[in-house]
Design an enzyme around this catalytic site. Structure first.
Site, PDB file in Angstrom:
ATOM      1  N   HIS A  16       0.817  -1.230   0.000  1.00 16.76           N
ATOM      2  CA  HIS A  16       0.000   0.000   0.000  1.00 16.76           C
ATOM      3  C   HIS A  16       0.846   1.273   0.000  1.00 16.76           C
ATOM      4  CE1 HIS A  16      -3.595  -2.311   0.377  1.00 16.76           C
ATOM      5  NE2 HIS A  16      -3.244  -2.830   1.536  1.00 16.76           N
ATOM      6  N   ASP A  32      -2.563 -10.498  -2.275  1.00 17.79           N
ATOM      7  CA  ASP A  32      -3.144 -10.033  -1.008  1.00 17.79           C
ATOM      8  C   ASP A  32      -4.635  -9.750  -1.260  1.00 17.79           C
ATOM      9  OD1 ASP A  32      -2.090  -8.562   1.765  1.00 17.79           O
ATOM     10  OD2 ASP A  32      -3.845  -7.563   0.913  1.00 17.79           O
ATOM     11  N   HIS A  59      -6.240  -7.191  -0.490  1.00 20.61           N
ATOM     12  CA  HIS A  59      -6.431  -5.776  -0.832  1.00 20.61           C
ATOM     13  C   HIS A  59      -5.646  -5.398  -2.092  1.00 20.61           C
ATOM     14  CE1 HIS A  59      -6.833  -6.126   3.618  1.00 20.61           C
ATOM     15  NE2 HIS A  59      -7.897  -5.370   3.409  1.00 20.61           N
ATOM     16  N   ASP A  64      -4.633 -12.744   3.827  1.00 25.32           N
ATOM     17  CA  ASP A  64      -5.921 -12.193   4.268  1.00 25.32           C
ATOM     18  C   ASP A  64      -7.070 -12.586   3.333  1.00 25.32           C
ATOM     19  OD1 ASP A  64      -4.597 -10.545   2.463  1.00 25.32           O
ATOM     20  OD2 ASP A  64      -4.771  -8.725   3.688  1.00 25.32           O
TER      21      ASP A  64
HETATM   22  C1  SP5 Z   1      -1.185  -5.033   4.056  1.00 22.02           C
HETATM   23  C2  SP5 Z   1      -2.668  -5.040   4.313  1.00 22.02           C
HETATM   24  O1  SP5 Z   1      -3.299  -6.095   4.224  1.00 22.02           O
HETATM   25  N1  SP5 Z   1      -3.237  -3.890   4.698  1.00 22.02           N
HETATM   26  C3  SP5 Z   1      -4.636  -3.840   4.889  1.00 22.02           C
HETATM   27  C4  SP5 Z   1      -5.113  -2.604   5.541  1.00 22.02           C
HETATM   28  C5  SP5 Z   1      -6.606  -2.621   5.637  1.00 22.02           C
HETATM   29  N2  SP5 Z   1      -7.063  -2.095   6.850  1.00 22.02           N
HETATM   30  C6  SP5 Z   1      -8.475  -2.081   6.972  1.00 22.02           C
HETATM   31  C7  SP5 Z   1      -8.897  -1.763   8.371  1.00 22.02           C
HETATM   32  C8  SP5 Z   1     -10.380  -1.882   8.466  1.00 22.02           C
HETATM   33  C9  SP5 Z   1     -10.858  -1.743   9.865  1.00 22.02           C
HETATM   34  N3  SP5 Z   1     -12.244  -2.073   9.922  1.00 22.02           N
HETATM   35  C10 SP5 Z   1     -12.872  -1.669  11.135  1.00 22.02           C
HETATM   36  C11 SP5 Z   1     -14.351  -1.735  11.084  1.00 22.02           C
HETATM   37  C12 SP5 Z   1     -14.902  -1.100  12.309  1.00 22.02           C
HETATM   38  N4  SP5 Z   1     -16.327  -1.052  12.263  1.00 22.02           N
HETATM   39 ZN    ZN Z   2      -4.202  -7.004   2.685  1.00 19.41          ZN
END
Ligand code: SP5
Ligand code: ZN
Length: 316
Positions: free
Chosen positions: A136, A170, A172, A259
């Site tokens: 990212h 990944d 994402h 993930d």
């Molecule tokens: C490297 C990698 O996989 N980074 C991913 C980053 C995504 N983060 C998302 C966080 C989402 C948090 N969701 C919280 C919901 C609360 N209601």
């Molecule tokens: Zn990810």
């Protein structure tokens, strides 16, 4: 097969991420990499410490002021024993800077580059256990738990020796890697990920994003709806690997996220542990020297089994 690992990552241990003003426990924990390396230690893998590379390799991919920003803010946080949630050079509120962030991020780059160097000198497959993750991180922005783009820095290093394809599996979209190579035709970026309309990073990862200038046609996104099964994923992976074979790369870099697993706490695909072996096998089938770079994956108890399954397929 060689696995590159550095314990310096342990210095980076953010407690919280911020989601719409709410502080929630940070998903990107040191235990992620510890559980993988401990599983691999019990098997037939050679665990190697990285060598230290010049910072010029980072500066070839990232903006100089951005690199200085991470270093200086991290040193400041080290002195003050504080955590900074940056207000600029950033795409979200999930990616704090701590005292240990710069040393850990620099070590993660060294882990990736040590793997790349081994691949360049004839090794067939190497696994770089990078943490924090990297895909990212854009040319001048951090985000998504990422600071320096380990896979992009390794791919840029390998691009001096031949054509490089990056396959990002990944959950994402790797907005950072796409950003860094968007105008280049010597590095192909192919990504399979969750539909950005519903999942992070939200603003990139759509199929219309195909590259610009001479990079046009060298960026390929496969956004997928939530709930994807092993079988459905396998069909898309086959297409993505077809794109990669058609490019005839000399080197392959895998941005490997766990993930996509059915029980991952922040994601939404349904892949099972045995299926990672099939993914590894399919990648091995391309027949190109392959550097595997660790990205995300947050179901800590299952990460060792996923890595083991994937590597069994990759080395079959
Ligand atoms: C490297 C990698 O996989 N980074 C991913 C980053 C995504 N983060 C998302 C966080 C989402 C948090 N969701 C919280 C919901 C609360 N209601
Ligand atoms: Zn990810």
């Amino acid at each position: 097969m060689k696995v590159i690992y550095s314990d310096i990552h342990l210095q980076h241990a953010p407690e919280f991420e911020i989601f719409e003003e709410e502080k929630i426990p940070h998903a990107e924990k040191p235990a992620r990499i510890e559980t993988i390396v401990n599983t691999l230690r019990k098997k037939d893998f050679t665990i190697i410490a990285p060598t230290s590379f010049e910072q010029t390799h980072i500066n070839e991919v990232h903006n100089t002021y951005f690199v200085e920003f991470i270093k200086e803010k991290s040193e400041k946080m080290q002195k003050e024993q504080k955590t900074l949630y940056p207000s600029y050079y950033i795409i979200d509120t999930y990616t704090p800077i701590l005292g240990g962030t710069y040393p850990a991020s620099k070590a993660a780059v060294d882990v990736a580059l040590t793997g790349a160097q081994l691949i360049a000198s004839g090794e067939k497959t190497v696994y770089s256990l990078c943490r924090p993750p990297g895909h990212h991180a854009e040319h001048a922005k951090l985000g998504g738990y990422c600071y320096f783009n380990n896979a992009a820095i390794a791919a840029n290093y390998l691009s001096k020796k031949g054509k490089v394809a990056i396959l990002d599996i990944d959950f994402h979209h790797g907005n950072g890697t796409q950003d860094i190579f968007y105008e280049r035709d010597d590095v192909l970026y192919v990504s399979i990920h969750a539909d950005p309309k519903v999942k992070f990073p939200y603003s990139t990862g759509f199929s219309e994003e195909v590259g610009v200038g001479k990079g046009k046609g060298y960026n390929k996104n496969y956004p997928l709806p939530l709930g994807i099964t092993d079988e459905q994923y396998g069909a898309i992976l086959k297409k993505a690997l077809g794109d990669i074979s058609a490019f005839t790369p000399d080197y392959l870099v895998i941005s490997l996220g766990f993930d996509t697993y059915e029980k991952d706490p922040i994601s939404g695909f349904l892949l099972t542990i045995p299926f990672y072996q099939e993914i590894g096998k399919a990648i091995q089938g391309v027949g190109v020297p392959t550097l595997v770079v660790q990205e995300g994956g947050y179901a800590i108890d299952a990460l060792g089994s996923m890595a083991d399954s994937f590597l069994q397929g990759l080395t079959s």
